[in-house]
Write a protein that holds these residues in place. Structure first.
Motif, PDB file in Angstrom:
ATOM      1  N   LYS A 163       0.834  -1.206   0.000  1.00  0.00           N
ATOM      2  CA  LYS A 163       0.000   0.000   0.000  1.00  0.00           C
ATOM      3  C   LYS A 163       0.868   1.256   0.000  1.00  0.00           C
ATOM      4  CE  LYS A 163      -1.937  -1.281   3.900  1.00  0.00           C
ATOM      5  NZ  LYS A 163      -1.219  -2.535   4.151  1.00  0.00           N
ATOM      6  N   THR A 164       1.820   1.283   0.938  1.00  0.00           N
ATOM      7  CA  THR A 164       2.713   2.442   1.003  1.00  0.00           C
ATOM      8  C   THR A 164       3.483   2.577  -0.312  1.00  0.00           C
ATOM      9  OG1 THR A 164       2.907   2.137   3.369  1.00  0.00           O
ATOM     10  CG2 THR A 164       4.571   3.502   2.328  1.00  0.00           C
ATOM     11  N   THR A 165       3.908   1.419  -0.840  1.00  0.00           N
ATOM     12  CA  THR A 165       4.654   1.415  -2.091  1.00  0.00           C
ATOM     13  C   THR A 165       3.853   2.070  -3.214  1.00  0.00           C
ATOM     14  OG1 THR A 165       5.649  -0.653  -1.387  1.00  0.00           O
ATOM     15  CG2 THR A 165       5.868  -0.079  -3.715  1.00  0.00           C
ATOM     16  N   LEU A 217       2.122  10.696   6.787  1.00  0.00           N
ATOM     17  CA  LEU A 217       2.630   9.331   6.701  1.00  0.00           C
ATOM     18  C   LEU A 217       2.244   8.484   7.899  1.00  0.00           C
ATOM     19  CD1 LEU A 217       6.146   9.864   5.151  1.00  0.00           C
ATOM     20  CD2 LEU A 217       4.071   9.028   4.070  1.00  0.00           C
ATOM     21  N   GLN A 218       2.495   7.178   7.716  1.00  0.00           N
ATOM     22  CA  GLN A 218       2.247   6.188   8.746  1.00  0.00           C
ATOM     23  C   GLN A 218       2.872   6.622  10.071  1.00  0.00           C
ATOM     24  OE1 GLN A 218       3.494   2.694   6.755  1.00  0.00           O
ATOM     25  NE2 GLN A 218       2.091   1.358   7.828  1.00  0.00           N
ATOM     26  N   ASP A 219       4.133   7.019   9.986  1.00  0.00           N
ATOM     27  CA  ASP A 219       4.838   7.438  11.186  1.00  0.00           C
ATOM     28  C   ASP A 219       5.349   8.851  10.917  1.00  0.00           C
ATOM     29  OD1 ASP A 219       6.049   7.471  13.584  1.00  0.00           O
ATOM     30  OD2 ASP A 219       7.850   6.417  12.899  1.00  0.00           O
ATOM     31  N   LEU A 277      -2.806   9.988   2.666  1.00  0.00           N
ATOM     32  CA  LEU A 277      -2.916   9.735   4.100  1.00  0.00           C
ATOM     33  C   LEU A 277      -2.598   8.271   4.330  1.00  0.00           C
ATOM     34  CD1 LEU A 277      -6.323  11.588   4.511  1.00  0.00           C
ATOM     35  CD2 LEU A 277      -4.066  12.514   4.975  1.00  0.00           C
ATOM     36  N   ASP A 278      -1.409   7.994   4.829  1.00  0.00           N
ATOM     37  CA  ASP A 278      -0.988   6.614   5.005  1.00  0.00           C
ATOM     38  C   ASP A 278      -1.210   6.215   6.464  1.00  0.00           C
ATOM     39  OD1 ASP A 278       0.100   4.136   4.951  1.00  0.00           O
ATOM     40  OD2 ASP A 278       1.987   4.725   3.995  1.00  0.00           O
ATOM     41  N   GLU A 279      -2.343   5.617   6.724  1.00  0.00           N
ATOM     42  CA  GLU A 279      -2.701   5.173   8.073  1.00  0.00           C
ATOM     43  C   GLU A 279      -2.429   6.226   9.127  1.00  0.00           C
ATOM     44  OE1 GLU A 279      -1.740   1.184   9.239  1.00  0.00           O
ATOM     45  OE2 GLU A 279      -1.060   0.830   7.203  1.00  0.00           O
TER      46      GLU A 279
END
Ligand code: DCP
Ligand code: MG
Length: 587
Positions: free
Chosen positions: A398-400, A439-441, A519-521
């Motif tokens: 997904k991030t990719t 991002l996720q983090d 919006l990554d998680e």
């Protein structure tokens, strides 16, 4: 293995690199050359005292020309002249040293600063795949510790070398006037010296390379451990990490001892070769005296001069060996500079002010270099304003998928279109300017919270920053902090909680006001209450923008127009809402 750069190539490149400093280097060389004549003047005052003050000879013409008329006629006057002369010489010699020192520092540090900045700028341009594989420590080391090689070689290496060379030429000339044959014999050792420096130089370079690579590894252990200290402590691995560090550092030490051995052996051979040369000239010189070709006095003079020939020769050979370490450093810095970014901008790339936000993936394939592909034949169509929700198990890609959209990596096959144009045709900076990313983090910088929010748009006013923070539901918690917007975030934002960092990142995206949102998680690490406040903020942020949202918690994706799932390297449509129907193919 990549081919070694030749010394000549490195030197030529360096000379080009420091072109703005050539005048300084010339001045430093001149100052270096001035040292010898000034040193020759040092004993002159003593000579005046002995010959002209204590003795009764008259001043030689060259000193008479210098001495003021009034002082020349009394011993007292000559004494004053002698001591005055002494002070002037000391002053000249100190001024020369001072000027040399200031110039060397200015030019040396200046060229290192320029070179470092160039390396740093280049490292930022290199694509993520380079950094993924090399790690940050390697680049840091090259920028901080290899770049000064420029100074060592150009200022502390080439200049003394050039000075020694010109002294050598001068001394050869003077000696050959006295006895050409002897001068020639004295010089006969120089090919031996150069051969020696050439052979040893090569081996020294190899050893230096191993020292440097050990140093880099030890350095990256420190960097890695310190940046993940929480994990190291949590698992009690301090002793293990200490061991790893010790081993690498000990390897470096052993490599350095080998260098010292080689260099010591080399110095010894140079000195012995020179002693042999001196012995030979002395022997032949005495023969010349016996045959009446040379007077005894001349022989003494020639032997003294030959010692003067040998000292620059010795300096040159040792300098050549000394330089090897710095040349290795320079080569490593140039290797970094020669890396070409694999996400490159086309020469006549299209500018893009503000995209409408129409995104299309066409048969996109991608892998991270290895044989395993992460995405295969992915196609999707998101007209401007669509909210796309993406789900899929961990590691599904997904991030990719979204990293491809921002061109952090380039696709291996197929293409991605933004407003109908391949994203590789746009200017990189313009393209990336179209995305607001959370991002996720979320990573923050170690500056104030206000500056962290303003990272979305440099130069935003405080009112705009506060407005963005309010929209991101971050204003309340920020105002409750004792220092408010001026609170420092700590390294990587570690002084804030995950949810707080996330909201700062949202505020950043609000301030950037980009047409496409990624919006990554953004709610992966927060409690339910915070999550609802973040979702509330995100809802506002998504208004009128094309949005790609990744979420594990499926309820988060409820408001999406298009819901996709990545399984087995491809996309399948779970649900389409509204007019978007033809969007996605599962292939
Ligand atoms: N991968 C890789 N090199 C990288 C990043 C990822 O080889 N620099 C691999 C690891 C995974 C695959 O690619 O096997 C997909 O990684 P993603 O980060 O895209 O996975 P997700 O984002 O889907 O996973 P998560 O839900 O954990 O974030
Ligand atoms: Mg991910």
């Amino acid at each position: 293995m990549t081919q070694r750069m030749t010394i000549l190539y490195i030197l030529r490149r360096m000379a080009k690199e420091v072109r703005p400093y050539w005048p300084h280097l010339m001045a430093i060389l001149l100052l270096n050359l001035l040292a010898a004549p000034i040193a020759l003047l040092a004993p002159v005052p003593l000579k005046i005292v002995i010959d002209n003050v204590a003795g009764s000879q008259s001043l030689p013409w060259y000193l008479a020309a210098l001495a003021p008329e009034a002082l020349q006629h009394s011993r007292q006057g000559l004494l004053v002249f002698a001591v005055g002369f002494l002070v002037v010489i000391a002053l000249l010699s100190q001024l020369r040293a001072l000027a040399g020192w200031v110039l060397e520092t200015y030019a040396g540090e200046g060229m290192v600063l320029d070179f470092r900045t160039k390396l740093f700028a280049h490292v930022q341009r290199l694509s993520l795949s380079y950094h993924d594989s090399k790690g940050a420590a390697d680049s840091t080391f090259r920028i901080q510790y290899e770049a000064p090689a420029l100074q060592y070689v150009m200022v502390n290496g080439i200049i003394p070398l050039a000075a020694a060379l010109s002294t050598l030429v001068g001394m050869i000339w003077v000696t050959s006037l006295l006895d050409a044959q002897l001068a020639f014999i004295a010089l006969a050792v120089s090919p031996v010296l150069f051969l020696l420096s050439y052979r040893v130089g090569d081996r020294l370079r190899e050893r230096w390379e191993s020292v440097r690579s050990r140093e880099t590894t030890a350095n990256s252990i420190v960097q890695e451990v310190l940046s993940s200290l929480r994990v190291v402590k949590a698992f009690g691995q301090e002793e293990h990490e200490r061991g790893r560090f010790y081993q690498e550092s000990a390897r470096r030490m052993r490599a350095l001892v080998k260098v010292a051995f080689l260099q010591g052996g080399f110095d010894l051979s140079v000195d012995i070769t020179i002693a042999l040369g001196t012995a030979l000239t002395l022997y032949i010189g005495v023969l010349h005296v016996q045959r009446g070709m040379l007077t005894l006095g001349d022989l003494v003079l020639v032997v003294a001069y030959i010692a003067q020939i040998y000292s620059p020769l010795q300096a040159i050979s040792k300098k050549l060996a000394d330089l090897q370490g710095s040349l290795v450093g320079a080569e490593r810095a140039y290797r970094l500079l020669d890396q070409t970014p694999d996400v490159a901008e086309k020469i006549h790339a299209r500018p893009l002010l503000r995209a409408a936000g129409d995104v299309r993936f066409e048969n996109v394939c991608f892998s991270y270099g290895g044989s395993q592909s992460v995405l295969e034949n992915v196609s999707l169509d998101a007209p401007a304003g669509t909210r796309v929700g993406i789900q899929g198990s961990t590691g599904a890609g997904k991030t990719t998928l979204l990293s491809l959209l921002t061109r952090f990596y380039d696709v291996c096959g197929g293409r991605i279109l933004l407003d109908g144009v391949d994203i590789r045709d746009y200017k990189l900076a313009d393209l990336r300017n179209q995305f607001g990313i959370v991002l996720q983090d979320s990573v923050l910088f170690s500056t104030s919270l206000a500056e962290n929010i303003a990272y979305g748009r440099r130069g935003a006013s405080m009112e705009e920053i506060i407005a963005a923070a309010k929209l991101a539901n971050a204003h309340d918690f920020i105002s409750n902090l004792p220092e408010g917007y001026e609170t420092l975030a700590g390294e990587r934002g570690m002084r804030l909680s995950g949810g707080e960092r996330q909201r700062i990142a949202l505020a950043r995206a609000f301030l950037k006001d980009a047409p496409i949102l990624i919006l990554d998680e953004p709610t992966s690490s927060v409690d339910v209450k915070t999550e609802s406040s973040i979702i509330d903020a995100m809802d506002r942020l998504m208004q009128g923008r094309t949005t790609f949202m990744i979420a594990h918690r499926l309820s988060t994706l409820d408001s999406c127009d298009l819901r996709l799932e990545i399984t087995c390297n491809t996309l399948c449509t779970l649900q389409t809402v509204g007019g978007i129907s033809q969007g996605v193919h599962a292939l």
